[in-house]
Design a protein around this motif. Structure first.
Motif, PDB file in Angstrom:
ATOM      1  N   ALA A   1       0.854  -1.215   0.000  1.00 42.91           N
ATOM      2  CA  ALA A   1       0.000   0.000   0.000  1.00 42.91           C
ATOM      3  C   ALA A   1       0.879   1.250   0.000  1.00 42.91           C
ATOM      4  O   ALA A   1       1.904   1.278   0.691  1.00 42.91           O
ATOM      5  N   ILE A   2       0.458   2.272  -0.744  1.00 42.32           N
ATOM      6  CA  ILE A   2       1.242   3.510  -0.761  1.00 42.32           C
ATOM      7  C   ILE A   2       0.917   4.331   0.491  1.00 42.32           C
ATOM      8  O   ILE A   2      -0.151   4.183   1.077  1.00 42.32           O
ATOM      9  N   PRO A   3       1.866   5.197   0.921  1.00 35.54           N
ATOM     10  CA  PRO A   3       1.591   5.995   2.117  1.00 35.54           C
ATOM     11  C   PRO A   3       0.429   6.976   1.893  1.00 35.54           C
ATOM     12  O   PRO A   3       0.043   7.227   0.747  1.00 35.54           O
ATOM     13  N   LEU A   4      -0.097   7.505   2.996  1.00 35.94           N
ATOM     14  CA  LEU A   4      -1.251   8.406   2.902  1.00 35.94           C
ATOM     15  C   LEU A   4      -0.956   9.651   2.070  1.00 35.94           C
ATOM     16  O   LEU A   4      -1.832  10.174   1.391  1.00 35.94           O
ATOM     17  N   HIS A   5       0.283  10.143   2.146  1.00 34.57           N
ATOM     18  CA  HIS A   5       0.614  11.333   1.347  1.00 34.57           C
ATOM     19  C   HIS A   5       0.947  10.968  -0.103  1.00 34.57           C
ATOM     20  O   HIS A   5       1.454  11.789  -0.860  1.00 34.57           O
ATOM     21  N   GLY A   6       0.627   9.717  -0.496  1.00 32.57           N
ATOM     22  CA  GLY A   6       0.865   9.300  -1.870  1.00 32.57           C
ATOM     23  C   GLY A   6       2.351   9.145  -2.117  1.00 32.57           C
ATOM     24  O   GLY A   6       3.089   8.679  -1.261  1.00 32.57           O
ATOM     25  N   VAL A   7       2.778   9.586  -3.296  1.00 35.00           N
ATOM     26  CA  VAL A   7       4.185   9.493  -3.659  1.00 35.00           C
ATOM     27  C   VAL A   7       4.663  10.893  -4.035  1.00 35.00           C
ATOM     28  O   VAL A   7       4.558  11.311  -5.191  1.00 35.00           O
ATOM     29  N   PRO A   8       5.132  11.681  -3.030  1.00 30.90           N
ATOM     30  CA  PRO A   8       5.558  13.056  -3.296  1.00 30.90           C
ATOM     31  C   PRO A   8       6.585  13.115  -4.421  1.00 30.90           C
ATOM     32  O   PRO A   8       7.448  12.246  -4.530  1.00 30.90           O
ATOM     33  N   GLY A   9       6.444  14.143  -5.272  1.00 26.17           N
ATOM     34  CA  GLY A   9       7.348  14.276  -6.408  1.00 26.17           C
ATOM     35  C   GLY A   9       6.844  13.579  -7.655  1.00 26.17           C
ATOM     36  O   GLY A   9       7.473  13.659  -8.709  1.00 26.17           O
ATOM     37  N   THR A  10       5.696  12.893  -7.545  1.00 28.12           N
ATOM     38  CA  THR A  10       5.079  12.255  -8.710  1.00 28.12           C
ATOM     39  C   THR A  10       3.647  12.778  -8.855  1.00 28.12           C
ATOM     40  O   THR A  10       3.170  13.561  -8.038  1.00 28.12           O
ATOM     41  N   SER A  11       2.955  12.305  -9.893  1.00 27.91           N
ATOM     42  CA  SER A  11       1.563  12.709 -10.075  1.00 27.91           C
ATOM     43  C   SER A  11       0.651  12.061  -9.032  1.00 27.91           C
ATOM     44  O   SER A  11      -0.541  12.338  -8.991  1.00 27.91           O
ATOM     45  N   LYS A  12       1.211  11.238  -8.174  1.00 37.85           N
ATOM     46  CA  LYS A  12       0.430  10.606  -7.081  1.00 37.85           C
ATOM     47  C   LYS A  12       0.636  11.300  -5.733  1.00 37.85           C
ATOM     48  O   LYS A  12       0.277  10.756  -4.683  1.00 37.85           O
ATOM     49  N   GLU A  13       1.251  12.474  -5.747  1.00 39.61           N
ATOM     50  CA  GLU A  13       1.406  13.225  -4.500  1.00 39.61           C
ATOM     51  C   GLU A  13       0.037  13.629  -3.953  1.00 39.61           C
ATOM     52  O   GLU A  13      -0.863  13.955  -4.720  1.00 39.61           O
ATOM     53  N   ARG A  14      -0.087  13.633  -2.625  1.00 44.45           N
ATOM     54  CA  ARG A  14      -1.357  14.007  -1.995  1.00 44.45           C
ATOM     55  C   ARG A  14      -1.158  15.043  -0.897  1.00 44.45           C
ATOM     56  O   ARG A  14      -0.134  15.048  -0.218  1.00 44.45           O
ATOM     57  N   THR A  15      -2.191  15.868  -0.702  1.00 44.48           N
ATOM     58  CA  THR A  15      -2.160  16.841   0.387  1.00 44.48           C
ATOM     59  C   THR A  15      -3.512  16.918   1.065  1.00 44.48           C
ATOM     60  O   THR A  15      -4.529  16.517   0.496  1.00 44.48           O
ATOM     61  N   PHE A  16      -3.492  17.429   2.292  1.00 45.53           N
ATOM     62  CA  PHE A  16      -4.737  17.668   3.036  1.00 45.53           C
ATOM     63  C   PHE A  16      -5.099  19.150   2.917  1.00 45.53           C
ATOM     64  O   PHE A  16      -4.298  20.029   3.261  1.00 45.53           O
TER      65      PHE A  16
END
Ligand code: IDP
Ligand code: MG
Length: 165
Positions: free
Chosen positions: A1-16
């Protein structure tokens, strides 16, 4: 499973990102969601709640020694209006989310930013955004820690929004 913040530095980065009670009370939820949607970011988490004191204290733990801390937590938790919590995903979304919000003090926020367009006081600055990958991980975990609360889905727009060059 990917971390909650996604994959920073890629198009899968996530923020709250959150619309605070003043933003909800003032009818700015749709505008704030719309700005992120229209930019091309993907909504992967969404909820409406009055946060508990424990949640707000933990969310703002870094600021616990500040003179405005008690007022800040009361404003977030008193139930006069709820908070809309969101997780957004896409390229540079942590940094760009902060750019889209504008400066913490709305009097210093540029036009075209959410704070620069809609508010005037640092204590009523209508929105929140994670300031780093570490904060995004912590905050998404706090607000969306339950199983399945962040939804991994594929946008059919992706190839029209994201390119390598
Ligand atoms: P940020 O929300 O832009 O990340 P922080 O410095 O992390 O800014 O502060 C968190 C929140 O605390 C701010 O958005 C604002 O609501 C509140 N805050 C910060 N500084 C003050 C202040 O001097 N007076 C009242 N509230 C403040
Ligand atoms: Mg902050």
């Amino acid at each position: 499973a990917i971390p909650l913040h996604g994959v920073p530095g890629t198009s899968k980065e996530r923020t709250f990102i959150a619309v605070k009670p003043d933003g909800v009370q003032r009818g700015l939820v749709s505008d704030i969601i719309g700005r992120f949607e229209k930019r091309g970011y993907k909504l992967v988490g969404l909820k409406l709640l009055v946060p508990s004191k424990a949640l707000a204290n933990e969310h703002y733990a870094d600021l616990s020694s500040k003179p405005f801390f008690k007022g800040l937590v009361d404003y977030m938790t008193n139930g006069k209006a709820p908070v809309v919590g969101m997780v957004w995903e896409g390229p540079s979304v942590i940094k760009q989310g902060r750019v889209m919000l504008g400066a913490t003090d709305p009097k210093a926020a540029g036009p075209g930013t959410i704070r620069g367009d809609y508010c005037l006081s640092i204590g009523r600055n209508i929105c929140h955004g994670s300031d780093s990958a570490e904060s995004a991980e912590k905050e998404i975990g706090l607000w969306f820690g339950g199983k399945g609360e962040v939804v991994d889905w594929t946008s059919n727009n992706e190839e029209w929004v994201v390119s390598d060059n």
